[in-house]
Design a protein around this motif. Structure first.
Motif, mmCIF file in Angstrom:
data_model
loop_
_atom_site.group_PDB
_atom_site.id
_atom_site.type_symbol
_atom_site.label_atom_id
_atom_site.label_comp_id
_atom_site.label_asym_id
_atom_site.label_seq_id
_atom_site.Cartn_x
_atom_site.Cartn_y
_atom_site.Cartn_z
ATOM 1 N N GLN A 1 0.843 -1.241 -0.092
ATOM 2 C CA GLN A 1 -0.002 0.068 -0.047
ATOM 3 C C GLN A 1 0.774 1.408 0.137
ATOM 4 O O GLN A 1 0.507 2.302 -0.798
ATOM 5 N N LEU A 2 2.271 1.164 0.789
ATOM 6 C CA LEU A 2 2.839 2.497 0.771
ATOM 7 C C LEU A 2 3.345 2.586 -0.740
ATOM 8 O O LEU A 2 3.551 3.729 -1.060
ATOM 9 N N TRP A 3 3.969 1.459 -1.173
ATOM 10 C CA TRP A 3 4.919 1.875 -2.310
ATOM 11 C C TRP A 3 3.821 2.018 -3.360
ATOM 12 O O TRP A 3 4.285 2.656 -4.435
ATOM 13 N N SER A 4 2.558 1.808 -3.477
ATOM 14 C CA SER A 4 1.476 1.807 -4.473
ATOM 15 C C SER A 4 1.041 3.439 -4.466
ATOM 16 O O SER A 4 0.418 3.852 -5.759
ATOM 17 N N SER A 5 1.063 3.725 -3.521
ATOM 18 C CA SER A 5 0.577 5.341 -3.353
ATOM 19 C C SER A 5 1.493 6.442 -3.836
ATOM 20 O O SER A 5 2.739 6.253 -3.667
ATOM 21 N N THR A 6 1.199 7.393 -4.160
ATOM 22 C CA THR A 6 1.747 8.459 -4.703
ATOM 23 C C THR A 6 2.592 9.095 -3.466
ATOM 24 O O THR A 6 3.814 9.582 -3.739
ATOM 25 N N LYS A 7 2.055 9.398 -2.574
ATOM 26 C CA LYS A 7 2.548 10.148 -1.394
ATOM 27 C C LYS A 7 3.712 9.136 -0.757
ATOM 28 O O LYS A 7 4.813 9.601 -0.654
ATOM 29 N N GLY A 8 3.339 7.884 -0.571
ATOM 30 C CA GLY A 8 4.332 6.809 -0.142
ATOM 31 C C GLY A 8 5.715 6.870 -1.043
ATOM 32 O O GLY A 8 6.821 7.010 -0.804
ATOM 33 N N LEU A 9 5.570 6.742 -2.434
ATOM 34 C CA LEU A 9 6.617 7.005 -3.319
ATOM 35 C C LEU A 9 7.373 8.136 -3.418
ATOM 36 O O LEU A 9 8.703 8.103 -3.439
ATOM 37 N N GLU A 10 6.464 9.237 -3.303
ATOM 38 C CA GLU A 10 7.433 10.640 -3.352
ATOM 39 C C GLU A 10 8.089 10.604 -1.832
ATOM 40 O O GLU A 10 9.219 11.298 -1.854
ATOM 41 N N SER A 11 7.532 10.137 -1.021
ATOM 42 C CA SER A 11 8.201 10.361 0.318
ATOM 43 C C SER A 11 9.523 9.436 0.385
ATOM 44 O O SER A 11 10.789 9.884 0.950
ATOM 45 N N LEU A 12 9.631 8.273 -0.456
ATOM 46 C CA LEU A 12 10.842 7.529 -0.568
ATOM 47 C C LEU A 12 11.760 8.498 -1.641
ATOM 48 O O LEU A 12 13.047 8.203 -1.169
ATOM 49 N N PHE A 13 11.150 9.092 -2.550
ATOM 50 C CA PHE A 13 12.311 9.812 -3.370
ATOM 51 C C PHE A 13 12.873 11.177 -2.568
ATOM 52 O O PHE A 13 13.842 11.512 -2.699
ATOM 53 N N THR A 14 12.010 11.613 -1.509
ATOM 54 C CA THR A 14 12.501 12.812 -0.749
ATOM 55 C C THR A 14 13.522 12.107 0.080
ATOM 56 O O THR A 14 14.609 12.846 0.284
ATOM 57 N N TYR A 15 13.618 11.043 0.496
ATOM 58 C CA TYR A 15 14.607 10.463 1.410
ATOM 59 C C TYR A 15 15.791 10.306 0.590
ATOM 60 O O TYR A 15 16.839 10.579 1.132
ATOM 61 N N LEU A 16 15.634 9.918 -0.478
ATOM 62 C CA LEU A 16 16.751 9.881 -1.370
ATOM 63 C C LEU A 16 17.374 11.097 -1.702
ATOM 64 O O LEU A 16 18.881 11.366 -1.669
ATOM 65 N N GLN A 17 16.718 12.118 -1.810
ATOM 66 C CA GLN A 17 17.309 13.609 -2.003
ATOM 67 C C GLN A 17 17.884 13.984 -0.832
ATOM 68 O O GLN A 17 18.932 14.791 -0.865
ATOM 69 N N GLU A 18 17.486 13.886 0.175
ATOM 70 C CA GLU A 18 17.966 14.149 1.489
ATOM 71 C C GLU A 18 19.362 13.676 1.645
ATOM 72 O O GLU A 18 20.265 14.371 2.108
ATOM 73 N N LYS A 19 19.467 12.271 1.187
ATOM 74 C CA LYS A 19 20.648 11.820 1.364
ATOM 75 C C LYS A 19 21.813 12.199 0.398
ATOM 76 O O LYS A 19 22.960 12.365 0.846
ATOM 77 N N ILE A 20 21.235 12.484 -0.718
ATOM 78 C CA ILE A 20 22.365 13.253 -1.639
ATOM 79 C C ILE A 20 22.653 14.586 -1.311
ATOM 80 O O ILE A 20 23.939 14.808 -1.354
ATOM 81 N N CYS A 21 21.856 15.382 -0.506
ATOM 82 C CA CYS A 21 22.146 16.841 0.060
ATOM 83 C C CYS A 21 23.112 16.568 1.310
ATOM 84 O O CYS A 21 24.002 17.462 1.058
ATOM 85 N N GLU A 22 22.961 15.403 1.993
ATOM 86 C CA GLU A 22 23.673 15.284 2.982
ATOM 87 C C GLU A 22 25.196 15.005 2.564
ATOM 88 O O GLU A 22 26.176 15.447 3.244
ATOM 89 N N ALA A 23 25.209 14.230 1.164
ATOM 90 C CA ALA A 23 26.558 13.888 0.905
ATOM 91 C C ALA A 23 27.110 15.103 0.406
ATOM 92 O O ALA A 23 28.519 14.980 -0.060
#
Length: 466
Positions: free
Chosen positions: A444-466
């Protein structure tokens, strides 16, 4: 010395290599003089690590001191020069001139490692007891997967957020796992060595597996995580299928138990987030079902395995790599190990039945801290809370584990299997239901738009930290 008497080590006097190339230590026994010193092999000193570390540290400091000529050598040299001058048989010996630059090269040695295309000094690793470990190897980081390949997996035309991530990746030339791996190195001083895994690969029937190594030992099966397709032994559906197949094979053979460990300095870093993002970007509904089903079958393999499972944690265990520990029967950890399940911060829900097992073992308060806030547990904390059975010293961790596993393998196979059945049978149905609910929540989390965008936001945060 009479057998049956107990002797206490006072200190280590010297060490040497025997004919087989193994270290031996000269032991000074407490209450005895130097005439009673004996040479003992290193495997006889399993409980004397403090004396060995103290002795090696003193020798390391002595080797770092600049060597000076002893007084006897200087006096002997001057006397020889005077005799030659009086007899006329030889000229006065002149000291050879050594340039300062050459002297610096001869005395100063610095080990370097490559990171981001630049040479940087490799810091000396500190052990928990404050002793400097001078035996650490200088290892090169593995280069990250090319950005272009990751961009092929990502459909960057679906959301504006993906376009921003794609531009960041293209400009910075970095990916999620390189930043996570660098963070592990900076925080804990771990250096991940993929070259270690090739020392044990391609033996017997190991070539049947790509990301794990399976060894058939006397009385037990040894499964090692040795991923070539992900960093820090991160889990993908393909790797989880290989582990499940190894468990299925071990359940049908003559082994009495299974030992699970890892190659490298990280036990397991959990789910491979870059893999998740690449797959979920293409067809999120189909891929979310496929990945969640792979996690469900992976956990089922542990739940239905009838023989005892012993886990040897040599380093950090994160996410799903830490969640599966309560599903195993005995967990032994190195002093260097630590545990973390940052489900909420990584935009994921709990997996591996940790939503049930962690509160039961750790208590509700600490379990919530681990699952919601990403609380880290050291090996000693995990042992005091019941997540880990015993903690061993890093330098002798492998020997301690193998000694106990071989001793356990001498027990009756029927007794071991029936004993596990008595302990685990009443929990199996509960854990299967929990596993099913956790995987449904992931879908349910990965099928929803909010859940998927939240995962992409996490990736972006990791890139910014690096």
């Amino acid at each position: 010395m009479a057998s049956g008497d107990l002797y206490e080590v006072e200190r280590i006097v010297d060490k040497r290599r025997n004919k087989k190339g193994k270290w031996e230590y000269l032991i000074r026994w407490k209450g005895y003089g130097s005439n009673e010193d004996t040479w003992e092999p290193e495997h006889h000193l399993l409980h004397c690590e403090e004396f060995i570390d103290q002795f090696n540290n003193l020798h390391l400091q002595r080797d770092k001191r600049p060597r000076q000529a002893r007084p006897s050598e200087a006096v002997r040299g001057r006397g020889e020069a005077r005799r030659r001058k009086r007899s006329g048989t030889g000229a006065m010996l002149k000291p050879r001139k050594i340039s300062k630059q050459a002297g610096d090269r001869a005395t100063k040695t610095v080990t370097y490692r490559t990171a981001s295309g630049e040479l940087q000094p490799l810091p000396v690793q500190k052990e928990h007891n404050g002793v400097e470990n001078g035996d650490i190897n200088a290892l090169d980081y593995d280069s990250a997967a090319p950005v272009d390949k990751m961009m092929q997996d990502l459909d960057v035309t679906k959301t504006p957020l993906l376009n921003e991530i794609a531009s960041t990746l293209s400009n910075g030339g970095m990916n999620l796992h390189s930043s996570v791996k660098r963070k592990l190195v900076e925080e804990k001083g771990y250096v991940f060595d993929k070259r270690l895994r090739y020392n044990i690969r391609q033996n017997e029937s190991n070539c049947r597996f790509r990301d794990i190594v399976v060894r058939k030992e006397e009385g037990f099966t040894h499964v090692l995580l040795s991923s070539q397709t992900s960093d820090n032994n991160a889990l993908t559906p393909e790797i989880m299928k290989e582990v499940s197949r190894a468990l299925s094979n071990a359940a049908a053979d003559s082994s009495k138990l299974l030992l699970l460990s890892a190659v490298g300095s990280v036990f397991c870093s959990g789910l491979d987030h870059s893999y998740l993002i690449g797959r979920l970007s293409t067809d999120r509904r189909k891929e979310s079902n496929r990945i969640a089903d792979a996690i469900r079958d992976f956990i089922r393999a542990f739940l239905h395995f009838k023989k005892p499972i012993v886990v040897a944690i040599n380093g950090p265990a994160l996410g799903l790599g830490a969640s599966i520990l309560p599903l195993c029967d005995i967990v032994w950890a190195s002093e260097k190990a630590w545990f973390q399940t940052p489900c909420a911060s990584t935009r994921l829900t709990p997996t591996g039945c940790s939503s049930y097992t962690f509160p039961q073992i750790l208590g509700v308060a600490l379990a919530n801290e681990m699952l919601f806030c990403g609380r880290k547990l050291t090996a000693q904390e995990a042992c005091s809370r019941g997540l880990v059975s015993q903690v061993f010293w890093p330098t002798t961790f492998s020997q301690e584990v193998m000694l106990r596993v071989r001793e356990m393998a001498t027990c009756s196979a029927v007794v071991l299997e029936e004993s596990k059945c008595l302990v685990r049978s009443f929990l199996k149905s509960v854990l299967e239901e929990v596993n099913e609910k956790e995987c449904q929540m992931l879908k349910q989390l990965w099928s929803s738009t909010k859940g998927l965008e939240s995962l992409f936001t996490y990736l972006q945060e990791k890139i910014c930290e690096a």
